[in-house]
Write a protein that holds these residues in place. Structure first.
Motif, PDB file in Angstrom:
ATOM      1  N   ILE A   1       0.840  -1.211   0.000  1.00 12.06           N
ATOM      2  CA  ILE A   1       0.000   0.000   0.000  1.00 12.06           C
ATOM      3  C   ILE A   1       0.873   1.259   0.000  1.00 12.06           C
TER       4      ILE A   1
ATOM      5  N   TRP B   1       2.703   1.568  -3.257  1.00 10.53           N
ATOM      6  CA  TRP B   1       1.759   2.016  -4.300  1.00 10.53           C
ATOM      7  C   TRP B   1       1.627   3.548  -4.260  1.00 10.53           C
ATOM      8  N   ALA B   2       1.422   4.091  -3.049  1.00 12.91           N
ATOM      9  CA  ALA B   2       1.262   5.553  -2.913  1.00 12.91           C
ATOM     10  C   ALA B   2       2.549   6.281  -3.286  1.00 12.91           C
ATOM     11  N   ALA B   3       3.692   5.774  -2.825  1.00 12.36           N
ATOM     12  CA  ALA B   3       4.972   6.436  -3.120  1.00 12.36           C
ATOM     13  C   ALA B   3       5.276   6.368  -4.616  1.00 12.36           C
TER      14      ALA B   3
ATOM     15  N   ASN C   1       3.075   6.114  -7.058  1.00 14.26           N
ATOM     16  CA  ASN C   1       2.167   7.006  -7.778  1.00 14.26           C
ATOM     17  C   ASN C   1       2.587   8.468  -7.636  1.00 14.26           C
ATOM     18  N   GLU C   2       3.116   8.833  -6.477  1.00 12.03           N
ATOM     19  CA  GLU C   2       3.607  10.201  -6.301  1.00 12.03           C
ATOM     20  C   GLU C   2       4.712  10.480  -7.319  1.00 12.03           C
TER      21      GLU C   2
ATOM     22  N   MET D   1       3.284  10.691 -10.962  1.00 12.95           N
ATOM     23  CA  MET D   1       2.595  11.945 -11.286  1.00 12.95           C
ATOM     24  C   MET D   1       3.582  13.110 -11.358  1.00 12.95           C
TER      25      MET D   1
ATOM     26  N   PRO E   1      -1.238   7.568 -12.578  1.00 12.88           N
ATOM     27  CA  PRO E   1      -1.060   6.695 -11.410  1.00 12.88           C
ATOM     28  C   PRO E   1      -1.591   5.295 -11.726  1.00 12.88           C
TER      29      PRO E   1
ATOM     30  N   TRP F   1      -4.044  -0.333  -7.316  1.00 10.54           N
ATOM     31  CA  TRP F   1      -3.282  -1.206  -6.416  1.00 10.54           C
ATOM     32  C   TRP F   1      -2.938  -2.558  -7.060  1.00 10.54           C
ATOM     33  N   PRO F   2      -3.903  -3.233  -7.726  1.00 14.45           N
ATOM     34  CA  PRO F   2      -3.517  -4.469  -8.430  1.00 14.45           C
ATOM     35  C   PRO F   2      -2.468  -4.211  -9.515  1.00 14.45           C
TER      36      PRO F   2
ATOM     37  N   VAL G   1     -10.341  -5.957  -2.431  1.00 19.62           N
ATOM     38  CA  VAL G   1      -9.229  -5.269  -1.752  1.00 19.62           C
ATOM     39  C   VAL G   1      -9.036  -3.876  -2.340  1.00 19.62           C
ATOM     40  N   SER G   2      -9.120  -3.785  -3.661  1.00  9.84           N
ATOM     41  CA  SER G   2      -8.961  -2.483  -4.323  1.00  9.84           C
ATOM     42  C   SER G   2     -10.027  -1.495  -3.876  1.00  9.84           C
TER      43      SER G   2
ATOM     44  N   LEU H   1      -9.284  -0.434  -0.274  1.00 10.94           N
ATOM     45  CA  LEU H   1      -8.154   0.496  -0.257  1.00 10.94           C
ATOM     46  C   LEU H   1      -8.555   1.845  -0.839  1.00 10.94           C
TER      47      LEU H   1
ATOM     48  N   ALA I   1      -6.635  12.439  -8.739  1.00 17.37           N
ATOM     49  CA  ALA I   1      -5.743  11.492  -8.041  1.00 17.37           C
ATOM     50  C   ALA I   1      -4.712  12.295  -7.271  1.00 17.37           C
TER      51      ALA I   1
ATOM     52  N   SER J   1      -1.455  11.859  -4.449  1.00 24.45           N
ATOM     53  CA  SER J   1      -0.567  10.967  -3.712  1.00 24.45           C
ATOM     54  C   SER J   1       0.625  11.771  -3.223  1.00 24.45           C
TER      55      SER J   1
END
Lengths: 223, 130
Positions: free
Chosen positions: A145, A148-150, A152-153, A156, A162, A165-166, B8-9, B12, B85, B87
């Motif tokens: 998780i 994924w966030a890092a 996507n940062e 972008m 982005p 998650w899958p 799960v997606s 999340l 989006a 992040s």
């Protein structure tokens, strides 16, 4: 013997963990801001960095691999043998009730769930593995998780879409972070099992006694 | 995607949505203000919402002021926001025909690239920034 001395092994490692985590946080913060400046982006404060996905992924990717390492070592030594290693059982397998001090062989000081029998004893017999597995899975999920966030940062910032998650789980970044840790853990455990056949550390529970023969196998050969 | 991965997606995504709704709103506000300024040809307001390095680069490459150059570029100004989006310190706002990227700076969210169109491979191709 004082209480401090009796628990000094866990205390030393707790202090080392705290010092290393603080060092990692500081170095990671400086590195993050260096990258931000290089891309003409804003620097962030230490508090913000500690709440960032960048810090979280760096922490959890190492946690998961360390817990996996010990989980596999605990499990592998049940089923696999290494002749001459103090880390290996002499015969392998789950052991008899007598060897495991279960059933009629329990002692007055045996843990309550070891004496209880039935499901509780079955669970307790695997409790170390189950807890290590739970921590490993939680850390790995946390890594996925936060990673994924890092990721996507960064994407972008580089003017890319982005990922879901899958999508991140199928991305090379997730597996590169995961496998670079796993390979080092497997190497360390494997080399420890082999080196401990021939080399000694006087006084360490992880080593055979200095004078123990090389072909002596099993925990009973430990010092 | 199988059912468990989808579940799960969704969980999340719901957690992420809950945590970042205020940040999404701030990003939307800046983007909407930028889009309105471009639409009404208020170049001064639009330039204020560009990230400082982007404004500097725009002036350096054109040899003109940000305000003059931004009006010359004729950025897309129509359409509603399709998706946001966010992040960390980066964000993307998707419109029907183009995309805007933002970064979080000391004075809030600022546009780092605008009028961006997708390419088959590699990053977006942007009229401003990037």
């Amino acid at each position: 013997m004082s209480r401090l001395r009796r628990h000094s092994l866990s205390i030393v490692f707790l202090v080392l963990f705290a010092v290393a985590l603080v060092g990692q946080a500081w170095a990671g913060w400086v590195q993050f801001n260096d990258q931000q400046v290089a891309q003409d982006l804003a620097e962030i404060g230490l508090g913000r960095y500690l709440r960032s996905a960048d810090f979280a992924v760096d922490v959890t990717e190492n946690w998961q691999s360390e817990y996996l390492q010990f989980l596999l070592y605990v499990l592998a030594t049940v089923f696999f043998l290494q002749r001459g290693s103090p880390e290996s059982g002499a015969h392998g397998g789950l052991g008899t009730d007598e060897e495991q001090k279960l059933g009629e062989f329990t002692e007055p000081g045996s843990p309550a769930w070891a004496k209880a029998g039935g499901v509780r004893t079955a669970i307790y017999s695997w409790s170390l593995t189950l807890v290590m597995l739970a921590i490993f899975l939680a850390s790995w999920l946390g890594q996925s998780i936060a990673g994924w966030a890092a990721f996507n940062e960064t994407r972008m910032q580089q003017l890319q879409d982005p990922l879901t998650w899958p999508g991140y789980l199928a991305n090379a970044d997730f597996w590169a972070r995961t496998l670079q840790n796993w390979q080092s853990e497997f190497l360390a455990v494997g080399s420890m099992a082999v080196l401990a056949i021939y080399l000694r550390q006087r006084g360490s529970a992880e080593s055979k006694p200095v004078g123990e023969p090389h072909d002596s196998t099993g925990a009973s050969a430990g010092g | 995607m199988d059912r468990s991965a989808l579940l799960v997606s969704l969980v999340l995504a719901a957690l992420a949505a809950g945590c970042s709704s205020s940040r999404d709103a701030a990003v939307e506000e800046v983007t909407t203000d930028f889009r309105s300024a471009v639409s009404s040809e208020d170049a001064e307001a639009a330039c204020r919402l560009l990230a400082e390095p982007v404004r500097y680069e725009l002036e350096l490459s054109s040899g003109s002021t940000c305000e003059v150059e931004l009006l010359d570029v004729r950025l897309p100004a129509a359409g509603d926001i399709q998706e946001v989006a966010v992040s960390g310190t980066a964000a993307q706002v998707r419109y029907q025909d183009d995309v805007i990227f933002l970064g979080e700076f000391g004075d809030g969210w600022r546009v780092t690239a605008a009028g961006c169109l997708s390419r088959a491979d590699g990053p977006y191709d942007c009229q401003v920034g990037g």
